[in-house]
Design a protein around this motif. Sequence first.
Motif, PDB file in Angstrom:
ATOM      1  N   ASN A 224       0.956  -1.240  -0.007  1.00 42.96           N
ATOM      2  CA  ASN A 224      -0.044   0.025  -0.016  1.00 42.96           C
ATOM      3  C   ASN A 224       1.051   1.273   0.141  1.00 42.96           C
ATOM      4  OD1 ASN A 224       0.054   1.275   3.078  1.00 42.96           O
ATOM      5  ND2 ASN A 224       0.220  -0.848   2.962  1.00 42.96           N
ATOM      6  N   GLU A 225       0.453   2.320  -0.701  1.00 45.63           N
ATOM      7  CA  GLU A 225       1.179   3.664  -0.793  1.00 45.63           C
ATOM      8  C   GLU A 225       1.211   4.231   0.251  1.00 45.63           C
ATOM      9  OE1 GLU A 225       1.216   4.173  -5.582  1.00 45.63           O
ATOM     10  OE2 GLU A 225      -0.006   5.376  -4.221  1.00 45.63           O
ATOM     11  N   THR A 226       0.260   4.357   1.252  1.00 44.72           N
ATOM     12  CA  THR A 226       0.298   4.893   2.497  1.00 44.72           C
ATOM     13  C   THR A 226       1.749   4.509   3.457  1.00 44.72           C
ATOM     14  OG1 THR A 226      -1.965   4.934   2.748  1.00 44.72           O
ATOM     15  CG2 THR A 226      -0.744   5.340   4.954  1.00 44.72           C
ATOM     16  N   ALA A 227       1.896   3.330   3.533  1.00 48.06           N
ATOM     17  CA  ALA A 227       3.054   2.850   4.225  1.00 48.06           C
ATOM     18  C   ALA A 227       4.486   3.544   3.202  1.00 48.06           C
ATOM     19  CB  ALA A 227       3.458   1.326   4.021  1.00 48.06           C
ATOM     20  N   ILE A 228       4.460   3.637   2.025  1.00 46.39           N
ATOM     21  CA  ILE A 228       5.343   4.028   1.217  1.00 46.39           C
ATOM     22  C   ILE A 228       5.832   5.586   1.530  1.00 46.39           C
ATOM     23  CG2 ILE A 228       6.485   4.740  -1.119  1.00 46.39           C
ATOM     24  CD1 ILE A 228       5.110   2.085  -2.001  1.00 46.39           C
ATOM     25  N   VAL A 229       4.402   6.375   1.500  1.00 45.28           N
ATOM     26  CA  VAL A 229       4.626   7.819   1.941  1.00 45.28           C
ATOM     27  C   VAL A 229       5.126   8.026   3.271  1.00 45.28           C
ATOM     28  CG1 VAL A 229       3.219   9.766   2.320  1.00 45.28           C
ATOM     29  CG2 VAL A 229       2.814   8.466   0.207  1.00 45.28           C
ATOM     30  N   ASN A 230       4.700   7.140   4.190  1.00 47.91           N
ATOM     31  CA  ASN A 230       5.106   7.314   5.665  1.00 47.91           C
ATOM     32  C   ASN A 230       6.685   6.880   5.732  1.00 47.91           C
ATOM     33  OD1 ASN A 230       2.735   7.991   6.891  1.00 47.91           O
ATOM     34  ND2 ASN A 230       2.168   5.537   7.288  1.00 47.91           N
ATOM     35  N   GLY A 231       7.333   6.127   4.766  1.00 48.90           N
ATOM     36  CA  GLY A 231       8.466   5.947   5.021  1.00 48.90           C
ATOM     37  C   GLY A 231       9.469   6.998   4.094  1.00 48.90           C
ATOM     38  N   ILE A 232       8.983   7.593   2.928  1.00 50.72           N
ATOM     39  CA  ILE A 232       9.483   8.668   2.431  1.00 50.72           C
ATOM     40  C   ILE A 232       9.526   9.907   3.472  1.00 50.72           C
ATOM     41  CG2 ILE A 232       9.272  10.619   0.868  1.00 50.72           C
ATOM     42  CD1 ILE A 232      10.286   7.915  -0.353  1.00 50.72           C
ATOM     43  N   ARG A 233       8.468  10.062   4.112  1.00 47.08           N
ATOM     44  CA  ARG A 233       8.312  11.306   5.077  1.00 47.08           C
ATOM     45  C   ARG A 233       9.262  11.294   6.395  1.00 47.08           C
ATOM     46  NH1 ARG A 233       2.079  13.225   5.409  1.00 47.08           N
ATOM     47  NH2 ARG A 233       3.246  14.900   6.572  1.00 47.08           N
ATOM     48  N   THR A 234       9.512   9.708   6.650  1.00 44.44           N
ATOM     49  CA  THR A 234      10.632   9.903   7.931  1.00 44.44           C
ATOM     50  C   THR A 234      11.774   9.221   7.377  1.00 44.44           C
ATOM     51  OG1 THR A 234       9.770   7.235   7.783  1.00 44.44           O
ATOM     52  CG2 THR A 234       8.514   8.944   9.493  1.00 44.44           C
ATOM     53  N   LYS A 235      12.039   9.649   6.118  1.00 47.08           N
ATOM     54  CA  LYS A 235      13.205   9.264   5.657  1.00 47.08           C
ATOM     55  C   LYS A 235      14.075   8.000   5.708  1.00 47.08           C
ATOM     56  CE  LYS A 235      14.804  14.138   5.861  1.00 47.08           C
ATOM     57  NZ  LYS A 235      14.540  14.361   4.361  1.00 47.08           N
ATOM     58  N   GLN A 236      12.929   6.958   5.977  1.00 45.14           N
ATOM     59  CA  GLN A 236      13.463   5.488   5.997  1.00 45.14           C
ATOM     60  C   GLN A 236      13.622   4.752   4.551  1.00 45.14           C
ATOM     61  OE1 GLN A 236      12.360   2.865   9.453  1.00 45.14           O
ATOM     62  NE2 GLN A 236      10.720   4.880   9.645  1.00 45.14           N
ATOM     63  N   LEU A 237      13.001   5.698   3.606  1.00 40.07           N
ATOM     64  CA  LEU A 237      12.898   5.394   2.276  1.00 40.07           C
ATOM     65  C   LEU A 237      13.377   6.531   1.558  1.00 40.07           C
ATOM     66  CD1 LEU A 237       9.332   3.630   1.719  1.00 40.07           C
ATOM     67  CD2 LEU A 237      11.705   2.305   1.716  1.00 40.07           C
ATOM     68  N   ASN A 238      14.202   6.263   0.433  1.00 38.56           N
ATOM     69  CA  ASN A 238      14.768   7.515  -0.406  1.00 38.56           C
ATOM     70  C   ASN A 238      13.555   7.841  -1.581  1.00 38.56           C
ATOM     71  OD1 ASN A 238      17.776   5.841   0.446  1.00 38.56           O
ATOM     72  ND2 ASN A 238      17.244   7.484   1.231  1.00 38.56           N
ATOM     73  N   ALA A 239      13.387   6.641  -2.342  1.00 40.92           N
ATOM     74  CA  ALA A 239      12.598   7.014  -3.499  1.00 40.92           C
ATOM     75  C   ALA A 239      11.426   6.176  -3.714  1.00 40.92           C
ATOM     76  CB  ALA A 239      13.726   6.994  -4.574  1.00 40.92           C
ATOM     77  N   ALA A 240      10.495   6.547  -4.306  1.00 45.42           N
ATOM     78  CA  ALA A 240       9.340   5.887  -4.940  1.00 45.42           C
ATOM     79  C   ALA A 240       8.471   6.178  -5.777  1.00 45.42           C
ATOM     80  CB  ALA A 240       8.624   5.540  -3.694  1.00 45.42           C
ATOM     81  N   LEU A 241       7.715   5.501  -6.481  1.00 40.83           N
ATOM     82  CA  LEU A 241       6.640   5.936  -7.303  1.00 40.83           C
ATOM     83  C   LEU A 241       5.370   6.062  -6.995  1.00 40.83           C
ATOM     84  CD1 LEU A 241       5.814   6.670 -10.251  1.00 40.83           C
ATOM     85  CD2 LEU A 241       5.403   4.266 -10.563  1.00 40.83           C
ATOM     86  N   ILE A 242       4.747   6.943  -6.772  1.00 40.03           N
ATOM     87  CA  ILE A 242       3.171   7.135  -6.119  1.00 40.03           C
ATOM     88  C   ILE A 242       2.223   7.275  -7.157  1.00 40.03           C
ATOM     89  CG2 ILE A 242       1.845   8.374  -4.478  1.00 40.03           C
ATOM     90  CD1 ILE A 242       4.156   7.135  -3.359  1.00 40.03           C
TER      91      ILE A 242
END
Length: 497
Positions: A224-242
């Motif tokens: 799910n993209e909610t988890a991805i967005v949370n990861g980007i905002r908390t800088k646990q992820l660097n890049a993604a496609l939304i």
Amino acid sequence: MKRTAAFLPLLALLAACSGTPSQPGAPAQKSLAIATMTLPQSLDPKDANGSALPFFQAVYDTLVKREPDGTFSPMLATEWTYDAAMTELKLTLRGDVTFDDGSPFDAAAVKANMERFVKGGGAQAKTLNDVKTIEVVDATHVTLKLAQPNPALLYYLSDAAGLMANPADFAKGEQLKTQPGGTGPYELDQAQTVIGTKWVFKRTAKYWGTRLPYDTVSISYFDNETAIVNGIRTKQLNAALIQDADQQIAVEGAADVKTVKQDFDFQGILLFDRAGMVTPRLKDPAVRQALNHAIDRQTMLDKIRQGRGQITGQVFGPATKGYLPELDTFYGFDQAKARELIKEPFELKLPRIPAIVSDALAASLQTDLGAVGVKLVWEDVDAGSAIQKIFRDRAYSGMVMNMGQSPADWVVVGELVLPGAFNMFGYSDDTVKKLLPKIQAKGEQADLQALNRHLVEDGWFLPFYRMTYLHVSDGSVAITPQDGMAVPSIYNYAPAG
């Protein structure tokens, strides 16, 4: 086509993305953490497909490289030439490349990979169907002889069909699925990888090509993209496609987040059943035209996608020679006309894959089609049953899909017009039969536009809109969108300047 998997806990995924802390005094490692909603079947090149390509690009090189703007440049092949009839393609290969175990990459390896790719029966195996024979001239020269011209062959050699694995691994059963061996810039870090959740790639000691900027690349799967967005905002992820419009809006306002827009996929109903094999009424072009008039594309775009995209009535994208701007609005929203064309009510059953068909989209289509006498029945299918029911049992007359609009016209033709997964009943008509040989031989814009116009006017498909996607980073990464792909190539990431 994307495959959906069982839900994975958010906390476990975020923990997996955080990596291993550096040891005191150790030099800083450049790492890139990418999030994806694409779950690869395996890391065997014969299974490569669609948005899973970056997993493969990390460990395998392609014969031809597709640049971000769609042009082709040398990779494992340094030169290529066609004969006048476009039925013979000669490739000159690099002579200084070895696989992970030290064995040489050569023409024999190309032949072995291509033959295995076709026999493997993967989703992209058909892209080499026109290759009749593969002739090894010498170690650095190979000739592909085609049964007929294929204007998209270089495109395919920059994609799944061009991925080169070590032939020494072919006799090792299913090993390549989890232990890939190629000539690529990275190798899979088995100790850090959790198949199905997170794949970690570490830089190879000696790579023949351009050194990519990251020592380590991880690609983590999310459902799910909610988890991805949370990861980007908390800088646990660097890049993604939304893809989801609501999540795009949520992430755009976050501090330090960088975004790049890209229009790539169109969403719509792919009608397989133009011969009326499952739903007899679809045999009538007037009924297919009625379906196109029945749906309110602009309201769907505004309400479901928050206006993020452009309505369209064609499957050819703006980068193709076949594209005609006026076909985007060819079918106006006209339910009175739709009722007149349909004449008698009927039922249309379609599969519903929740990851593609949201509640809002499902309800909108039911309402619009119901208003003109078409009872739309959704049948929920999960990841385990979707391929069997849709593509093997051929139980439905069509399906809602998100499809990439390739810039290569013959790729569009191959995926949607020629017999195959999305033309599973092999439907054609006199106009298409007349135009295809001309397009195949010369690829003239006039013929491609004539084909596109016919497909629209005859109601071959039911497109809704092209969707605007958002490439996002935590501010540390510069992302370059990739022509011909919804996700960037593995080569398209760099530290933000």
